[in-house]
Scaffold this motif. Structure first.
Motif, PDB file in Angstrom:
ATOM      1  N   GLN A  11       0.678  -1.322  -0.112  1.00 51.95           N
ATOM      2  CA  GLN A  11       0.057   0.054  -0.203  1.00 51.95           C
ATOM      3  C   GLN A  11       0.856   1.361  -0.043  1.00 51.95           C
ATOM      4  O   GLN A  11       0.359   2.225  -0.679  1.00 51.95           O
ATOM      5  N   VAL A  12       1.999   1.285   0.685  1.00 52.47           N
ATOM      6  CA  VAL A  12       3.060   2.338   0.772  1.00 52.47           C
ATOM      7  C   VAL A  12       3.392   2.465  -0.784  1.00 52.47           C
ATOM      8  O   VAL A  12       3.569   3.655  -1.188  1.00 52.47           O
ATOM      9  N   GLY A  13       3.716   1.540  -1.389  1.00 53.15           N
ATOM     10  CA  GLY A  13       4.455   1.628  -2.536  1.00 53.15           C
ATOM     11  C   GLY A  13       3.483   2.248  -3.631  1.00 53.15           C
ATOM     12  O   GLY A  13       3.897   2.937  -4.592  1.00 53.15           O
ATOM     13  N   HIS A  14       2.116   1.413  -3.484  1.00 54.32           N
ATOM     14  CA  HIS A  14       1.270   2.155  -4.475  1.00 54.32           C
ATOM     15  C   HIS A  14       1.073   3.552  -4.164  1.00 54.32           C
ATOM     16  O   HIS A  14       0.721   4.604  -5.039  1.00 54.32           O
ATOM     17  N   ARG A  15       0.935   3.902  -3.039  1.00 58.08           N
ATOM     18  CA  ARG A  15       0.732   5.490  -2.735  1.00 58.08           C
ATOM     19  C   ARG A  15       1.969   6.170  -3.256  1.00 58.08           C
ATOM     20  O   ARG A  15       1.618   7.362  -3.887  1.00 58.08           O
ATOM     21  N   ILE A  16       3.270   5.819  -3.130  1.00 63.41           N
ATOM     22  CA  ILE A  16       4.156   6.516  -3.565  1.00 63.41           C
ATOM     23  C   ILE A  16       4.036   6.553  -5.140  1.00 63.41           C
ATOM     24  O   ILE A  16       4.346   7.677  -5.700  1.00 63.41           O
ATOM     25  N   ARG A  17       3.835   5.394  -5.912  1.00 65.68           N
ATOM     26  CA  ARG A  17       3.704   5.732  -7.311  1.00 65.68           C
ATOM     27  C   ARG A  17       2.509   6.541  -7.941  1.00 65.68           C
ATOM     28  O   ARG A  17       2.634   7.259  -8.765  1.00 65.68           O
ATOM     29  N   THR A  18       1.291   6.443  -6.810  1.00 64.04           N
ATOM     30  CA  THR A  18       0.105   7.352  -7.351  1.00 64.04           C
ATOM     31  C   THR A  18       0.579   8.898  -7.145  1.00 64.04           C
ATOM     32  O   THR A  18       0.200   9.749  -8.155  1.00 64.04           O
ATOM     33  N   LEU A  19       1.246   9.104  -6.176  1.00 58.02           N
ATOM     34  CA  LEU A  19       1.746  10.590  -5.822  1.00 58.02           C
ATOM     35  C   LEU A  19       2.733  11.065  -6.966  1.00 58.02           C
ATOM     36  O   LEU A  19       2.731  12.175  -7.416  1.00 58.02           O
ATOM     37  N   ARG A  20       3.508  10.113  -7.372  1.00 49.44           N
ATOM     38  CA  ARG A  20       4.503  10.462  -8.301  1.00 49.44           C
ATOM     39  C   ARG A  20       3.866  10.451  -9.703  1.00 49.44           C
ATOM     40  O   ARG A  20       4.168  11.607 -10.384  1.00 49.44           O
ATOM     41  N   ARG A  21       2.987   9.748  -9.786  1.00 46.41           N
ATOM     42  CA  ARG A  21       2.336   9.991 -11.385  1.00 46.41           C
ATOM     43  C   ARG A  21       1.397  11.151 -11.289  1.00 46.41           C
ATOM     44  O   ARG A  21       1.307  11.795 -12.256  1.00 46.41           O
ATOM     45  N   ASP A  22       0.661  11.554 -10.109  1.00 48.36           N
ATOM     46  CA  ASP A  22      -0.058  12.713 -10.034  1.00 48.36           C
ATOM     47  C   ASP A  22       0.934  13.966 -10.258  1.00 48.36           C
ATOM     48  O   ASP A  22       0.216  14.923 -10.811  1.00 48.36           O
ATOM     49  N   ARG A  23       2.227  13.839 -10.188  1.00 48.66           N
ATOM     50  CA  ARG A  23       3.082  15.075 -10.166  1.00 48.66           C
ATOM     51  C   ARG A  23       3.747  14.900 -11.667  1.00 48.66           C
ATOM     52  O   ARG A  23       4.607  15.720 -11.669  1.00 48.66           O
ATOM     53  N   SER A  24       3.598  13.990 -12.280  1.00 54.11           N
ATOM     54  CA  SER A  24       3.929  13.633 -13.803  1.00 54.11           C
ATOM     55  C   SER A  24       5.488  13.791 -13.406  1.00 54.11           C
ATOM     56  O   SER A  24       6.203  14.085 -14.453  1.00 54.11           O
ATOM     57  N   LEU A  25       5.788  12.937 -12.538  1.00 47.52           N
ATOM     58  CA  LEU A  25       7.336  12.571 -12.348  1.00 47.52           C
ATOM     59  C   LEU A  25       7.753  11.078 -12.707  1.00 47.52           C
ATOM     60  O   LEU A  25       6.835  10.165 -12.562  1.00 47.52           O
ATOM     61  N   SER A  26       8.782  11.113 -13.330  1.00 50.70           N
ATOM     62  CA  SER A  26       9.336   9.775 -13.496  1.00 50.70           C
ATOM     63  C   SER A  26      10.070   8.992 -12.402  1.00 50.70           C
ATOM     64  O   SER A  26      10.211  10.041 -11.362  1.00 50.70           O
ATOM     65  N   GLN A  27      10.260   7.722 -12.319  1.00 48.47           N
ATOM     66  CA  GLN A  27      11.075   7.177 -11.247  1.00 48.47           C
ATOM     67  C   GLN A  27      12.366   7.984 -11.036  1.00 48.47           C
ATOM     68  O   GLN A  27      12.759   8.326  -9.962  1.00 48.47           O
ATOM     69  N   LEU A  28      13.161   8.288 -12.092  1.00 48.60           N
ATOM     70  CA  LEU A  28      14.429   9.012 -12.164  1.00 48.60           C
ATOM     71  C   LEU A  28      14.193  10.282 -11.653  1.00 48.60           C
ATOM     72  O   LEU A  28      15.058  10.802 -10.829  1.00 48.60           O
ATOM     73  N   LYS A  29      13.122  11.083 -11.847  1.00 48.19           N
ATOM     74  CA  LYS A  29      13.302  12.361 -11.400  1.00 48.19           C
ATOM     75  C   LYS A  29      12.720  12.524  -9.973  1.00 48.19           C
ATOM     76  O   LYS A  29      13.382  13.376  -9.140  1.00 48.19           O
ATOM     77  N   LEU A  30      12.103  11.652  -9.619  1.00 46.59           N
ATOM     78  CA  LEU A  30      11.810  11.374  -8.187  1.00 46.59           C
ATOM     79  C   LEU A  30      12.763  11.211  -7.335  1.00 46.59           C
ATOM     80  O   LEU A  30      13.168  11.597  -6.420  1.00 46.59           O
ATOM     81  N   ALA A  31      13.663  10.237  -7.927  1.00 43.12           N
ATOM     82  CA  ALA A  31      14.863   9.858  -7.211  1.00 43.12           C
ATOM     83  C   ALA A  31      15.780  11.091  -7.030  1.00 43.12           C
ATOM     84  O   ALA A  31      16.425  11.212  -5.914  1.00 43.12           O
TER      85      ALA A  31
END
Length: 75
Positions: A11-31
């Motif tokens: 659930q934590v992972g899903h929340r991180i993914r959802t928030l990241r996508r809501d902000r139009s961020l790639s995994q690399l950019k969030l990192a």
């Protein structure tokens, strides 16, 4: 680990993914914003590994949310 721990990790992972996508961020950019390696974001989102509190704090800050916002809500 107990099943409930694994479910909450997912659930934590899903929340991180959802928030990241809501902000139009790639995994690399969030990192980059969080100051962690991309694989830390990948692993957190997939819940394949335990994510340390330090990384969760850094990810929360990069997403501009409180750390508690990443955690599952009590039912």
């Amino acid at each position: 680990l107990p099943d409930w721990v694994l479910r909450q990790r997912q659930q934590v992972g899903h929340r991180i993914r959802t928030l990241r996508r809501d902000r139009s961020l790639s995994q690399l950019k969030l990192a980059e914003l969080a100051g962690v390696e991309r694989k830390a974001i990948y692993r957190a989102e997939l819940a394949t590994h335990s994510t340390g509190i330090d990384h969760l704090l850094m990810i929360a800050r990069a997403l501009d949310v409180q750390p508690g916002d990443l955690l599952p809500k009590e039912e």
